[in-house]
Design an enzyme around this catalytic site. Sequence first.
Site, PDB file in Angstrom:
ATOM      1  CB  SER A 256      -0.890   0.006   1.238  1.00 48.92           C
ATOM      2  OG  SER A 256      -0.097   0.308   2.369  1.00 48.92           O
ATOM      3  CE  LYS A 257       0.279   6.868  -2.923  1.00 49.32           C
ATOM      4  NZ  LYS A 257       1.388   6.505  -3.629  1.00 49.32           N
ATOM      5  NE  ARG A 258       0.552   0.410   5.960  1.00 54.12           N
ATOM      6  CZ  ARG A 258       1.281  -0.684   6.090  1.00 54.12           C
ATOM      7  NH1 ARG A 258       2.428  -0.656   6.724  1.00 54.12           N
ATOM      8  NH2 ARG A 258       0.864  -1.834   5.586  1.00 54.12           N
TER       9      ARG A 258
END
Length: 485
Positions: A256-258
């Site tokens: 994910s973006k993380r």
Amino acid sequence: MPEVRVRFAPSPTGYLHVGGARTALFNYLFAKKNKGKFILRVEDTDLERSTEESLRMQVEDLKWLGLFWHEGVDSETLESFGEYGPYRQSERLDIYKEHALRLISSGQAYYCFLTDDDIEEQRKTMEKGQHITSPFREMDPKEALKRVDNGDAAVIRFKTSKQVKTYAMTDLVRGHVSFQSDLVGDFVILRSNGMPVYNFCCAIDDALMKITHVLRAEEHLNNSLRQLMVYEAFDYTPPQFGHMSLILGSDKQKLSKRHGATSCHEYKVNGYLPEALVNFIALLGWSGSADQEIFEVEEIAENFHVEKLTPSAAVFDETKLKWMNSVYIKKADTEVFWKGVLPHIKEAGIVIPEDDHWRFMVQKVFKPRMETFKDAVELMRPLSDVEFIYDEKALEALGWDSSKTVIDKWAELVSSHADGYISEEQFDELQNEVKTQCGVKGKNLFMPLRVAIIGQAHGADLKLIVPLMSKELLLKRAGWALGKA
Ligand code: GLU
């Protein structure tokens, strides 16, 4: 064996994610391997989330990756969409409506007038595993049609079997998979605004477009049940499904973006080559050989077997991607190199000569030192033909007693140097000559010289940089330094 026909069916709700790019790539490779067709179908019936901008960006990213599709509709915007426009579900609404009405006629679907509030009410008392029950399932279709004609809002629901049945398939990646039909209730196939729901239009399109194999992300595995039901209702033959493993970040959590950049666009603007990204993404689930990691797309296609796709999760290792990009940068020719580098150095305000010979030398020197094209910014900044702003350390070095003599001598030697560039060895010789003629050594020699060449007391390796600087530039810079010495 019929022609292999596969599709990539993105929803235009954002950038092309690396997961989506992998789905597109694997379908493309499968078509290439089997001399089949790769089709692009845009699933844009979710009006609230789909945007034209996202569609355009996803198409651009597919083209950047080299994943061209083989079939589509005539497009008025050929320039941005390539030879064909993609199929777009929003342009095929009549087909889904006609299919939904066919199911109503055959008693396999019904109009449902439950309001959002009714559904909310039911949900309050529903137990786990229970589904919405609609009193309209048994309503006389003629009565229902009258209400619809009167303007009452209705969705169309698929009538699932009362008897629990088992739906089974052989998944290309996961092997035997089966579902009990009571996992789902009577699901909506057409919304009250006339828009079809994903599981319905996807199955219809796959059937009408004669898709033979559906390779897609694992998260769609459960959707296969509703889709198998739709195939059965129309007596269409389902394609062979293959559900690919999840992509995890380095911490083994879903990517994910993380984890940093997750869209192809980000990699594009951060100085990655599409060939590197394609090679890297191919290895997320596919492995051609135990001791090789660098593959041309042709080679991957040649060795692409769905049976080789692993059902276990793939880990997205950004460090490996960087390394792979550095390998592809080393392989890039001068033209590709500068095409990749120029936007970054321009953005950073770096001014470089137009000279082809110079550009050839520079790429040779810097290619082995770069992981992404962005790295060119810091490497080339010392070469930029813009006036320096000296920092405190540089001014301090220029103020030392012997600095003026050192820089004067340097300028004199450079100006009497035969025309052309100064090689690494010649630079060593010139430095030695300044040292002996001025009787200055160590820091008193190197620091003012450095400031006279790159404007800073620390930084770039002069042996690399000086051979890339014209005499003119070196003398101009020496002049600036003398002005402050
Ligand atoms: N539109 C769906 C998605 O973007 C397609 C899923 C499928 O390939 O069936 O996830």
